[in-house]
Every structure is written in structure tokens, then in C-alpha cells.
Design a protein around this motif. Structure first.
Motif, PDB file in Angstrom:
ATOM      1  N   GLY A 131       0.790  -1.126   0.114  1.00  0.00           N
ATOM      2  CA  GLY A 131       0.264   0.258  -0.147  1.00  0.00           C
ATOM      3  C   GLY A 131       0.679   1.257   0.094  1.00  0.00           C
ATOM      4  O   GLY A 131       0.103   2.290  -0.061  1.00  0.00           O
ATOM      5  N   THR A 133       1.234   3.914  -4.540  1.00  0.00           N
ATOM      6  CA  THR A 133      -0.024   4.290  -5.231  1.00  0.00           C
ATOM      7  C   THR A 133       0.075   5.323  -6.500  1.00  0.00           C
ATOM      8  O   THR A 133      -1.136   5.681  -6.951  1.00  0.00           O
ATOM      9  CB  THR A 133      -1.062   4.970  -4.086  1.00  0.00           C
ATOM     10  N   THR A 181      -6.656   5.399 -11.160  1.00  0.00           N
ATOM     11  CA  THR A 181      -7.499   6.131 -10.494  1.00  0.00           C
ATOM     12  C   THR A 181      -7.450   7.700 -11.086  1.00  0.00           C
ATOM     13  O   THR A 181      -8.128   8.420 -10.715  1.00  0.00           O
ATOM     14  CB  THR A 181      -7.586   5.980  -8.829  1.00  0.00           C
ATOM     15  N   ASP A 209       3.877   9.575  -2.863  1.00  0.00           N
ATOM     16  CA  ASP A 209       2.884   8.546  -3.256  1.00  0.00           C
ATOM     17  C   ASP A 209       3.491   7.454  -4.127  1.00  0.00           C
ATOM     18  O   ASP A 209       3.167   6.305  -4.312  1.00  0.00           O
ATOM     19  CB  ASP A 209       1.669   9.077  -3.681  1.00  0.00           C
ATOM     20  N   ARG A 246      -1.942   7.530 -10.829  1.00  0.00           N
ATOM     21  CA  ARG A 246      -2.266   7.107  -9.655  1.00  0.00           C
ATOM     22  C   ARG A 246      -3.209   5.889  -9.939  1.00  0.00           C
ATOM     23  O   ARG A 246      -4.045   5.523 -10.689  1.00  0.00           O
ATOM     24  CB  ARG A 246      -3.164   8.199  -8.959  1.00  0.00           C
ATOM     25  N   ARG A 291      -4.792   1.884  -7.720  1.00  0.00           N
ATOM     26  CA  ARG A 291      -4.910   1.186  -6.567  1.00  0.00           C
ATOM     27  C   ARG A 291      -5.104  -0.192  -6.760  1.00  0.00           C
ATOM     28  O   ARG A 291      -5.253  -0.484  -7.897  1.00  0.00           O
ATOM     29  CB  ARG A 291      -6.399   1.641  -5.631  1.00  0.00           C
ATOM     30  N   VAL A 321      -6.471  -3.662  -6.536  1.00  0.00           N
ATOM     31  CA  VAL A 321      -7.646  -4.253  -5.948  1.00  0.00           C
ATOM     32  C   VAL A 321      -7.758  -5.677  -5.958  1.00  0.00           C
ATOM     33  O   VAL A 321      -8.681  -6.207  -5.348  1.00  0.00           O
ATOM     34  CB  VAL A 321      -8.879  -3.845  -7.177  1.00  0.00           C
ATOM     35  N   ALA A 325     -11.997  -4.669  -4.606  1.00  0.00           N
ATOM     36  CA  ALA A 325     -11.057  -4.019  -3.673  1.00  0.00           C
ATOM     37  C   ALA A 325     -11.603  -4.506  -2.142  1.00  0.00           C
ATOM     38  O   ALA A 325     -12.581  -5.132  -2.027  1.00  0.00           O
ATOM     39  CB  ALA A 325     -11.565  -2.495  -3.686  1.00  0.00           C
TER      40      ALA A 325
END
Length: 139
Positions: A35, A38, A78, A95, A129, A131, A133, A139
Motif C-alpha cells: 500500500g 499508489t 484512478t 505516493d 495514480r 489502487r 484491487v 477492492a
């Protein structure tokens, strides 16, 4: 007919961070899975019309690939912006999950990352950017 989770991730185009079978790939993938990562950056010159690869788009899904290009799960884009290198901010640099604490440090590393290009402060950078999942695509 529903696809099995692994088959669903396999059906997506690959999301490659760094080069296969390198310590850098391992480090970047581990940062995504934890995490910490990102965001990622690339040069605008690496996409259409300069190459066959289209620019990433928000909502796009890919299969994050590991050290040996094995699928690890889905990644969803994203947000995407294209800005000059000198306009990338510290929030984005942090990030990226690679331990940058200043924007100067990130910009120096970015220039070193693309030695085949004459990267200057006005060179366009694709700031993406995303994420993770997960292996099942949810997610």
C-alpha cells in the motif's frame, strides 16, 4: 459464465513496474502490495503517437505482474495527468512509495531513470495514480 479470479487477472493487460527479474521490480511490486506505492511516473514520449502504447486512462484495469511476470492481481488506474517534470509535486513523489522526502530528490531520480532521453524541467511526465484491487479483482 463467471471467470475464475485468477483467470480474470490473467485476461487483463500487464501492469509492469521496472524490468522483469530485477531487484527494482521486486521493490516496486512489494511497495504496491504493502500500500506504500499508489502512483507511478513515465515519460509522455513512451506513449502514442511516439509508440504503440496508448496513454493510461482513469478506470483502466491491468494485471500487476511480479518479479517473473507472474500475475499478482488487478490494478485500477484512478487518475492520470500529464505535466512538465518541474510541475510534479511532493505529494506525488511521496505516493510513488520509493522513499522520496523532497521533490528535488524525486526529480533527480526521475532524470536518472530515463537516461536515453534528454530529460529537462519541461519534459512531459505522465503521472499515474492507481489502487491495487487484489488478486480477485475486488477492492
Amino acid at each position: 459464465m463467471a471467470m475464475e479470479p485468477a483467470a480474470a487477472a490473467d485476461a487483463l493487460p500487464p501492469y509492469e513496474l521496472g524490468f522483469p527479474r530485477t531487484d527494482m521490480r521486486r521493490k516496486l511490486v512489494e511497495a504496491v502490495l504493502s500500500g506504500a506505492k499508489t502512483a507511478t511516473a513515465s515519460l509522455r514520449a513512451m506513449y502514442e503517437p511516439f509508440t504503440k502504447d496508448p496513454l493510461p486512462r482513469s478506470g483502466g484495469r491491468f494485471s500487476l505482474v511480479g518479479y517473473s511476470d507472474e500475475p499478482l492481481g488487478a490494478v485500477e488506474v484512478t487518475g492520470v495527468s500529464v505535466v512538465p517534470l518541474d510541475e510534479v509535486d511532493l505529494e506525488f513523489a511521496v505516493d510513488e512509495g520509493e522513499g522520496y522526502t523532497t521533490i528535488a530528490e524525486w526529480r533527480a531520480a526521475a532524470r536518472e531513470s530515463w537516461p536515453a532521453y534528454n530529460v529537462t524541467g519541461t519534459t512531459l511526465v505522465v503521472c499515474e495514480r492507481f489502487r491495487f484491487v487484489g488478486p480477485d479483482g475486488h477492492a
